[in-house]
Design a protein around this motif. Structure first.
Motif, PDB file in Angstrom:
ATOM      1  N   GLU A   1      33.142 -38.870  -2.256  1.00 50.76           N
ATOM      2  CA  GLU A   1      32.778 -38.836  -3.670  1.00 50.76           C
ATOM      3  C   GLU A   1      31.451 -38.111  -3.891  1.00 50.76           C
ATOM      4  O   GLU A   1      31.295 -37.342  -4.844  1.00 50.76           O
ATOM      5  CB  GLU A   1      32.681 -40.259  -4.225  1.00 50.76           C
ATOM      6  N   VAL A   2      30.492 -38.364  -3.007  1.00 54.71           N
ATOM      7  CA  VAL A   2      29.191 -37.710  -3.129  1.00 54.71           C
ATOM      8  C   VAL A   2      29.345 -36.201  -2.936  1.00 54.71           C
ATOM      9  O   VAL A   2      28.748 -35.400  -3.669  1.00 54.71           O
ATOM     10  CB  VAL A   2      28.190 -38.306  -2.120  1.00 54.71           C
ATOM     11  N   ASP A   3      30.168 -35.809  -1.968  1.00 57.04           N
ATOM     12  CA  ASP A   3      30.401 -34.381  -1.731  1.00 57.04           C
ATOM     13  C   ASP A   3      31.105 -33.731  -2.926  1.00 57.04           C
ATOM     14  O   ASP A   3      30.765 -32.607  -3.318  1.00 57.04           O
ATOM     15  CB  ASP A   3      31.235 -34.183  -0.465  1.00 57.04           C
ATOM     16  N   ASP A   4      32.097 -34.433  -3.496  1.00 57.86           N
ATOM     17  CA  ASP A   4      32.782 -33.906  -4.682  1.00 57.86           C
ATOM     18  C   ASP A   4      31.790 -33.697  -5.826  1.00 57.86           C
ATOM     19  O   ASP A   4      31.834 -32.674  -6.520  1.00 57.86           O
ATOM     20  CB  ASP A   4      33.867 -34.878  -5.152  1.00 57.86           C
ATOM     21  N   LEU A   5      30.911 -34.670  -6.021  1.00 48.50           N
ATOM     22  CA  LEU A   5      29.928 -34.552  -7.095  1.00 48.50           C
ATOM     23  C   LEU A   5      28.990 -33.382  -6.839  1.00 48.50           C
ATOM     24  O   LEU A   5      28.574 -32.689  -7.778  1.00 48.50           O
ATOM     25  CB  LEU A   5      29.140 -35.855  -7.237  1.00 48.50           C
ATOM     26  N   GLY A   6      28.677 -33.126  -5.580  1.00 44.56           N
ATOM     27  CA  GLY A   6      27.858 -31.964  -5.258  1.00 44.56           C
ATOM     28  C   GLY A   6      28.509 -30.661  -5.695  1.00 44.56           C
ATOM     29  O   GLY A   6      27.836 -29.755  -6.214  1.00 44.56           O
ATOM     30  N   VAL A   7      29.834 -30.562  -5.510  1.00 44.55           N
ATOM     31  CA  VAL A   7      30.566 -29.372  -5.962  1.00 44.55           C
ATOM     32  C   VAL A   7      30.453 -29.231  -7.482  1.00 44.55           C
ATOM     33  O   VAL A   7      30.238 -28.130  -8.005  1.00 44.55           O
ATOM     34  CB  VAL A   7      32.052 -29.461  -5.533  1.00 44.55           C
ATOM     35  N   ILE A   8      30.590 -30.345  -8.174  1.00 39.91           N
ATOM     36  CA  ILE A   8      30.519 -30.324  -9.639  1.00 39.91           C
ATOM     37  C   ILE A   8      29.120 -29.934 -10.108  1.00 39.91           C
ATOM     38  O   ILE A   8      28.957 -29.120 -11.021  1.00 39.91           O
ATOM     39  CB  ILE A   8      30.928 -31.694 -10.203  1.00 39.91           C
TER      40      ILE A   8
ATOM     41  N   ALA B   1      26.336 -41.483  -8.100  1.00 44.00           N
ATOM     42  CA  ALA B   1      25.257 -40.672  -8.672  1.00 44.00           C
ATOM     43  C   ALA B   1      23.927 -40.943  -7.987  1.00 44.00           C
ATOM     44  O   ALA B   1      23.150 -40.013  -7.702  1.00 44.00           O
ATOM     45  CB  ALA B   1      25.145 -40.954 -10.173  1.00 44.00           C
ATOM     46  N   LEU B   2      23.635 -42.210  -7.684  1.00 44.35           N
ATOM     47  CA  LEU B   2      22.382 -42.556  -7.010  1.00 44.35           C
ATOM     48  C   LEU B   2      22.303 -41.930  -5.625  1.00 44.35           C
ATOM     49  O   LEU B   2      21.240 -41.461  -5.189  1.00 44.35           O
ATOM     50  CB  LEU B   2      22.261 -44.076  -6.908  1.00 44.35           C
ATOM     51  N   LEU B   3      23.426 -41.893  -4.925  1.00 43.56           N
ATOM     52  CA  LEU B   3      23.451 -41.269  -3.601  1.00 43.56           C
ATOM     53  C   LEU B   3      23.313 -39.755  -3.706  1.00 43.56           C
ATOM     54  O   LEU B   3      22.653 -39.124  -2.873  1.00 43.56           O
ATOM     55  CB  LEU B   3      24.745 -41.634  -2.876  1.00 43.56           C
ATOM     56  N   ALA B   4      23.925 -39.169  -4.734  1.00 44.70           N
ATOM     57  CA  ALA B   4      23.794 -37.721  -4.932  1.00 44.70           C
ATOM     58  C   ALA B   4      22.339 -37.335  -5.156  1.00 44.70           C
ATOM     59  O   ALA B   4      21.895 -36.252  -4.749  1.00 44.70           O
ATOM     60  CB  ALA B   4      24.652 -37.267  -6.108  1.00 44.70           C
TER      61      ALA B   4
ATOM     62  N   PRO C   1      21.342 -46.038   2.411  1.00 40.42           N
ATOM     63  CA  PRO C   1      19.922 -45.908   2.748  1.00 40.42           C
ATOM     64  C   PRO C   1      19.097 -46.970   2.034  1.00 40.42           C
ATOM     65  O   PRO C   1      19.522 -47.523   1.009  1.00 40.42           O
ATOM     66  CB  PRO C   1      19.575 -44.496   2.249  1.00 40.42           C
ATOM     67  N   GLU C   2      17.928 -47.251   2.554  1.00 39.57           N
ATOM     68  CA  GLU C   2      17.066 -48.271   1.959  1.00 39.57           C
ATOM     69  C   GLU C   2      16.550 -47.858   0.585  1.00 39.57           C
ATOM     70  O   GLU C   2      16.233 -48.704  -0.243  1.00 39.57           O
ATOM     71  CB  GLU C   2      15.890 -48.570   2.890  1.00 39.57           C
ATOM     72  N   GLU C   3      16.459 -46.548   0.352  1.00 41.22           N
ATOM     73  CA  GLU C   3      15.999 -46.061  -0.955  1.00 41.22           C
ATOM     74  C   GLU C   3      17.068 -45.174  -1.553  1.00 41.22           C
ATOM     75  O   GLU C   3      17.608 -44.287  -0.885  1.00 41.22           O
ATOM     76  CB  GLU C   3      14.690 -45.282  -0.827  1.00 41.22           C
ATOM     77  N   LEU C   4      17.384 -45.399  -2.817  1.00 39.87           N
ATOM     78  CA  LEU C   4      18.361 -44.599  -3.544  1.00 39.87           C
ATOM     79  C   LEU C   4      17.659 -43.752  -4.604  1.00 39.87           C
ATOM     80  O   LEU C   4      16.614 -44.126  -5.114  1.00 39.87           O
ATOM     81  CB  LEU C   4      19.398 -45.502  -4.211  1.00 39.87           C
ATOM     82  N   ALA C   5      18.271 -42.614  -4.911  1.00 41.55           N
ATOM     83  CA  ALA C   5      17.769 -41.709  -5.954  1.00 41.55           C
ATOM     84  C   ALA C   5      16.355 -41.217  -5.659  1.00 41.55           C
ATOM     85  O   ALA C   5      15.567 -40.992  -6.578  1.00 41.55           O
ATOM     86  CB  ALA C   5      17.829 -42.370  -7.326  1.00 41.55           C
ATOM     87  N   ARG C   6      16.036 -41.025  -4.393  1.00 40.04           N
ATOM     88  CA  ARG C   6      14.651 -40.689  -4.058  1.00 40.04           C
ATOM     89  C   ARG C   6      14.247 -39.280  -4.490  1.00 40.04           C
ATOM     90  O   ARG C   6      13.052 -38.984  -4.555  1.00 40.04           O
ATOM     91  CB  ARG C   6      14.416 -40.863  -2.549  1.00 40.04           C
TER      92      ARG C   6
ATOM     93  N   ASP D   1      20.463 -36.433  -2.116  1.00 42.37           N
ATOM     94  CA  ASP D   1      20.798 -35.161  -1.469  1.00 42.37           C
ATOM     95  C   ASP D   1      20.167 -33.956  -2.146  1.00 42.37           C
ATOM     96  O   ASP D   1      19.976 -32.925  -1.513  1.00 42.37           O
ATOM     97  CB  ASP D   1      22.320 -34.969  -1.456  1.00 42.37           C
ATOM     98  N   ARG D   2      19.886 -34.082  -3.443  1.00 38.57           N
ATOM     99  CA  ARG D   2      19.397 -32.912  -4.190  1.00 38.57           C
ATOM    100  C   ARG D   2      18.431 -33.358  -5.282  1.00 38.57           C
ATOM    101  O   ARG D   2      18.531 -34.484  -5.779  1.00 38.57           O
ATOM    102  CB  ARG D   2      20.567 -32.151  -4.825  1.00 38.57           C
ATOM    103  N   PRO D   3      17.513 -32.493  -5.655  1.00 38.65           N
ATOM    104  CA  PRO D   3      16.580 -32.849  -6.729  1.00 38.65           C
ATOM    105  C   PRO D   3      17.287 -32.893  -8.076  1.00 38.65           C
ATOM    106  O   PRO D   3      18.141 -32.054  -8.371  1.00 38.65           O
ATOM    107  CB  PRO D   3      15.539 -31.724  -6.680  1.00 38.65           C
ATOM    108  N   LEU D   4      16.957 -33.894  -8.879  1.00 33.40           N
ATOM    109  CA  LEU D   4      17.517 -34.035 -10.219  1.00 33.40           C
ATOM    110  C   LEU D   4      16.396 -34.412 -11.175  1.00 33.40           C
ATOM    111  O   LEU D   4      15.497 -35.178 -10.824  1.00 33.40           O
ATOM    112  CB  LEU D   4      18.592 -35.125 -10.249  1.00 33.40           C
ATOM    113  N   ARG D   5      16.463 -33.900 -12.388  1.00 32.02           N
ATOM    114  CA  ARG D   5      15.427 -34.212 -13.372  1.00 32.02           C
ATOM    115  C   ARG D   5      15.517 -35.662 -13.820  1.00 32.02           C
ATOM    116  O   ARG D   5      14.500 -36.336 -13.983  1.00 32.02           O
ATOM    117  CB  ARG D   5      15.554 -33.276 -14.573  1.00 32.02           C
ATOM    118  N   GLN D   6      16.756 -36.143 -14.053  1.00 36.54           N
ATOM    119  CA  GLN D   6      16.916 -37.500 -14.556  1.00 36.54           C
ATOM    120  C   GLN D   6      18.225 -38.084 -14.041  1.00 36.54           C
ATOM    121  O   GLN D   6      19.270 -37.436 -14.060  1.00 36.54           O
ATOM    122  CB  GLN D   6      16.902 -37.515 -16.084  1.00 36.54           C
ATOM    123  N   LEU D   7      18.161 -39.323 -13.579  1.00 35.48           N
ATOM    124  CA  LEU D   7      19.335 -40.067 -13.121  1.00 35.48           C
ATOM    125  C   LEU D   7      19.439 -41.344 -13.948  1.00 35.48           C
ATOM    126  O   LEU D   7      18.483 -42.112 -14.036  1.00 35.48           O
ATOM    127  CB  LEU D   7      19.193 -40.385 -11.633  1.00 35.48           C
TER     128      LEU D   7
END
Length: 266
Positions: free
Chosen positions: A79-86, A106-109, A197-202, A112-118
């Protein structure tokens, strides 16, 4: 805003995902990730109520038509990989919003990548729903989707017999729930087998977590929300008054208004 286009994106392994775009198709905006027992169509009223971003892209995750199958190698990482494609397709997305299981994705995504807002509405994590896995597996092996819908709503959602029968009386609505229930066992199994992971949305600049007032501090959604909250220490928590887990169905305008407010608070 109104829906403008639908896109289909290959994600590898013989599957694909579709997205429904509202507003300006080429403008970066909000990406919405529904959870289990839900699809893009179920979020159309929320998308219509959101106007703080120039576009809203609602994901139709694999396992629900017209997206492709889960496939035999399905996992939470899938699911995380699919969201990365999107997100690669939605270049410059300003915000990512996930509901329930979609919130965890979304939190795991955002690791993996920088996001302005989650933004996540009542995200869940293991051991959420672990106790119903044996019954869900039995129902899946028998292709008994009526039983699957009842297990989810009674043993997890807490509905009583009269409430389940009221759902069943709506023939069209019940048929939709039967269809949406087909990925329920593999999705819940994936959620409960994943190490987090111990921290999400880092890598998110800003994190907003939402909980419905009716679920605050109560099992199963409120307690799982608390488990997630402990892994997102930088998050700001918001309470949606008078609502539970299904705010996108029961109060889409109110949820859309809250999302609009979080956008303007950036």
């Amino acid at each position: 805003m109104e829906q403008t286009i639908q896109k289909s994106l290959p994600v590898g392994g013989g599957s694909w995902v579709t997205v429904e775009v509202y507003g300006e198709p080429d403008a970066p905006g909000l990406v919405v990730v529904p959870g289990a027992m839900s699809d893009a169509r179920g979020w159309r009223h929320v998308a219509a109520a959101v106007d703080a971003w120039p576009s809203v892209t609602v994901v139709n995750r694999r396992g629900r038509a017209p997206s492709g199958p889960l496939t035999s190698t399905y996992s939470l990482q899938t699911e995380v990989d699919d969201l990365g494609v999107i997100l690669d397709e939605c270049k410059g997305a300003q915000a990512l919003f996930g509901w329930s299981y979609g919130g965890l994705i979304a939190l795991l995504a955002a690791n993996d990548r920088p996001l302005r807002q989650l933004i996540a509405y009542e995200p869940v994590m293991r051991p959420f729903g672990r106790h119903i896995l044996p019954d869900l597996r039995t129902a899946e092996e028998a292709a008994d989707w009526d039983a699957t819908v009842e297990i989810v709503n009674r043993q997890l959602g807490g509905l009583d017999t009269a409430q389940v029968e009221a759902l069943r009386a709506d023939r069209q609505g019940w048929a939709e729930l039967r269809h949406l229930s087909r990925p329920a066992h593999p999705e819940l199994a994936a959620l409960n087998s994943a190490s987090l992971p111990e921290e999400l949305a880092r890598r998110a600049d800003r994190v907003d977590l939402i909980i419905g007032q009716c679920n605050h501090g109560t099992a199963p959604y409120g307690t799982s929300f608390g488990d997630v909250r402990r892994r997102v220490t930088r998050a700001e928590v918001h309470v949606l008054p008078g609502q539970g887990h299904l705010a996108h169905i029961q109060a889409p305008a109110e949820l859309g208004h809250l999302l609009n407010g979080l956008a303007t608070a950036r």
